[in-house]
Design a protein around this motif. Structure first.
Motif, PDB file in Angstrom:
ATOM      1  N   ALA A 179      24.940  -3.257 -15.633  1.00 11.61           N
ATOM      2  CA  ALA A 179      25.677  -4.418 -14.705  1.00 11.61           C
ATOM      3  C   ALA A 179      25.126  -4.490 -13.634  1.00 11.61           C
ATOM      4  N   TYR A 180      25.625  -2.845 -12.916  1.00 15.67           N
ATOM      5  CA  TYR A 180      25.312  -2.161 -11.474  1.00 15.67           C
ATOM      6  C   TYR A 180      24.249  -2.504 -11.247  1.00 15.67           C
ATOM      7  N   ALA A 181      23.035  -2.493 -11.431  1.00 17.45           N
ATOM      8  CA  ALA A 181      21.550  -2.491 -11.839  1.00 17.45           C
ATOM      9  C   ALA A 181      21.571  -3.742 -11.314  1.00 17.45           C
ATOM     10  N   TRP A 182      21.586  -4.583 -12.251  1.00 23.79           N
ATOM     11  CA  TRP A 182      21.721  -6.648 -12.216  1.00 23.79           C
ATOM     12  C   TRP A 182      22.576  -6.536 -10.553  1.00 23.79           C
ATOM     13  N   THR A 183      24.078  -5.626 -10.582  1.00 30.13           N
ATOM     14  CA  THR A 183      24.574  -6.336  -9.094  1.00 30.13           C
ATOM     15  C   THR A 183      23.628  -6.076  -8.260  1.00 30.13           C
ATOM     16  N   LYS A 184      23.058  -5.160  -7.532  1.00 27.55           N
ATOM     17  CA  LYS A 184      22.511  -4.700  -6.544  1.00 27.55           C
ATOM     18  C   LYS A 184      20.942  -5.843  -6.740  1.00 27.55           C
ATOM     19  N   TYR A 185      20.459  -6.086  -7.839  1.00 28.29           N
ATOM     20  CA  TYR A 185      19.634  -7.126  -7.823  1.00 28.29           C
ATOM     21  C   TYR A 185      20.022  -8.453  -7.373  1.00 28.29           C
ATOM     22  N   LEU A 186      21.194  -8.530  -7.393  1.00 29.88           N
ATOM     23  CA  LEU A 186      21.919 -10.099  -7.322  1.00 29.88           C
ATOM     24  C   LEU A 186      21.785 -10.142  -6.261  1.00 29.88           C
ATOM     25  N   SER A 220      27.673 -12.401   0.206  1.00 24.60           N
ATOM     26  CA  SER A 220      27.190 -11.412  -0.556  1.00 24.60           C
ATOM     27  C   SER A 220      28.545 -10.563  -0.816  1.00 24.60           C
ATOM     28  N   ARG A 221      29.380 -10.336   0.229  1.00 25.71           N
ATOM     29  CA  ARG A 221      30.674  -9.505   0.132  1.00 25.71           C
ATOM     30  C   ARG A 221      32.102 -10.748  -0.950  1.00 25.71           C
ATOM     31  N   LEU A 222      32.015 -12.212  -0.839  1.00 27.19           N
ATOM     32  CA  LEU A 222      32.849 -12.830  -1.168  1.00 27.19           C
ATOM     33  C   LEU A 222      32.617 -12.878  -2.668  1.00 27.19           C
ATOM     34  N   PHE A 223      31.168 -12.602  -3.307  1.00 27.26           N
ATOM     35  CA  PHE A 223      30.665 -12.938  -4.535  1.00 27.26           C
ATOM     36  C   PHE A 223      31.187 -11.321  -4.919  1.00 27.26           C
ATOM     37  N   GLU A 224      31.335 -10.352  -4.562  1.00 31.72           N
ATOM     38  CA  GLU A 224      30.783  -9.795  -5.012  1.00 31.72           C
ATOM     39  C   GLU A 224      31.671  -8.763  -6.131  1.00 31.72           C
ATOM     40  N   LYS A 225      32.719  -8.996  -6.445  1.00 27.74           N
ATOM     41  CA  LYS A 225      33.945  -8.824  -7.427  1.00 27.74           C
ATOM     42  C   LYS A 225      33.057 -10.381  -8.573  1.00 27.74           C
ATOM     43  N   LEU A 269      30.656 -10.950  -9.451  1.00 27.97           N
ATOM     44  CA  LEU A 269      29.040 -11.354 -10.065  1.00 27.97           C
ATOM     45  C   LEU A 269      29.335  -9.822 -11.164  1.00 27.97           C
ATOM     46  N   ASP A 270      30.136  -8.426 -10.483  1.00 25.88           N
ATOM     47  CA  ASP A 270      30.165  -7.472 -11.006  1.00 25.88           C
ATOM     48  C   ASP A 270      30.777  -8.431 -12.261  1.00 25.88           C
ATOM     49  N   GLY A 271      32.087  -8.930 -12.434  1.00 23.64           N
ATOM     50  CA  GLY A 271      32.699  -9.293 -13.259  1.00 23.64           C
ATOM     51  C   GLY A 271      32.361  -9.834 -14.733  1.00 23.64           C
ATOM     52  N   ILE A 272      31.355 -10.867 -14.157  1.00 25.32           N
ATOM     53  CA  ILE A 272      30.877 -11.626 -14.692  1.00 25.32           C
ATOM     54  C   ILE A 272      28.950 -10.578 -15.621  1.00 25.32           C
ATOM     55  N   LEU A 273      28.952 -10.058 -15.026  1.00 27.77           N
ATOM     56  CA  LEU A 273      27.435  -9.069 -15.758  1.00 27.77           C
ATOM     57  C   LEU A 273      28.251  -8.123 -16.228  1.00 27.77           C
ATOM     58  N   GLU A 274      29.464  -7.384 -15.913  1.00 22.85           N
ATOM     59  CA  GLU A 274      30.282  -6.828 -16.826  1.00 22.85           C
ATOM     60  C   GLU A 274      30.674  -6.923 -17.996  1.00 22.85           C
ATOM     61  N   ARG A 275      30.757  -8.065 -18.466  1.00 23.00           N
ATOM     62  CA  ARG A 275      31.497  -8.966 -19.877  1.00 23.00           C
ATOM     63  C   ARG A 275      29.815  -9.027 -20.413  1.00 23.00           C
ATOM     64  N   ILE A 276      28.590  -9.463 -19.907  1.00 26.31           N
ATOM     65  CA  ILE A 276      27.715 -10.298 -20.402  1.00 26.31           C
ATOM     66  C   ILE A 276      27.048  -8.281 -20.848  1.00 26.31           C
ATOM     67  N   LEU A 319      22.838 -19.314  -6.844  1.00 26.44           N
ATOM     68  CA  LEU A 319      24.176 -18.882  -7.618  1.00 26.44           C
ATOM     69  C   LEU A 319      24.473 -19.923  -8.704  1.00 26.44           C
ATOM     70  N   LEU A 320      23.922 -20.866  -8.415  1.00 23.50           N
ATOM     71  CA  LEU A 320      24.282 -21.840  -9.222  1.00 23.50           C
ATOM     72  C   LEU A 320      23.453 -21.647 -10.441  1.00 23.50           C
ATOM     73  N   ILE A 321      22.260 -21.648 -10.210  1.00 19.60           N
ATOM     74  CA  ILE A 321      21.470 -21.110 -11.711  1.00 19.60           C
ATOM     75  C   ILE A 321      21.910 -19.745 -12.141  1.00 19.60           C
ATOM     76  N   PHE A 322      22.178 -18.851 -11.358  1.00 16.52           N
ATOM     77  CA  PHE A 322      22.476 -17.499 -11.761  1.00 16.52           C
ATOM     78  C   PHE A 322      23.787 -17.641 -12.680  1.00 16.52           C
TER      79      PHE A 322
END
Length: 134
Positions: free
Chosen positions: A41-48, A21-26, A28-35, A106-109
């Motif tokens: 995006a913050y809520a989706w990051t928390k959910y992931l 979770s710590r390794l993929f935090e940034k 995931l944040d970057g991808i979700l903020e872009r999409i 994560l692959l599916i995501f």
């Protein structure tokens, strides 16, 4: 002894999920903020992150396999013995199964995120809207 094994495998899975979770935090944040919009995006990051924990722990702590330690011996079945070698093997399996479960999630995501990114990019190019700077 069984409860100790259950507790240790849970803690090991939890630790693996924390690291991933710590390794993929940034990323995931970057991808979700872009999409999606920044406020959601913050809520989706928390959910992931929550999904990483659920998938990792359920993959690492294999209840159906651990039930073999509780089964009564029969002529055809002898419960596994919890010696040092078995403990090492179970901890190794826990780490590998947790990582494998998280990797599939994560692959599916990332596949769906890539598709969403392409759709967003095509929409931006058609409307002439400028792309957000990195």
């Amino acid at each position: 002894m069984f409860l100790s094994l259950l507790g240790v495998t849970f803690c090991v899975s939890l630790f693996v999920c924390f690291i991933v979770s710590r390794l993929f935090e940034k990323p995931l944040d970057g991808i979700l903020e872009r999409i999606v919009a920044d406020d959601i995006a913050y809520a989706w990051t928390k959910y992931l992150k929550f999904a990483i924990y659920v998938v990792g722990i359920s993959g690492g702590v294999r209840i159906y396999y651990l039930e073999n330690f509780l089964r009564t011996p029969t002529e055809d079945f002898a419960p596994p013995v919890l010696n040092t070698d078995r403990w090492v093997l179970e901890i190794y399996r826990t780490v590998i199964e947790s990582l494998q479960s998280i990797a599939w999630m994560l692959l599916i995501f990332f596949i769906f995120a890539l598709i969403a990114y392409v759709i967003v990019r095509v929409f931006e190019l058609r409307t002439g809207k400028s792309v957000k700077p990195d």
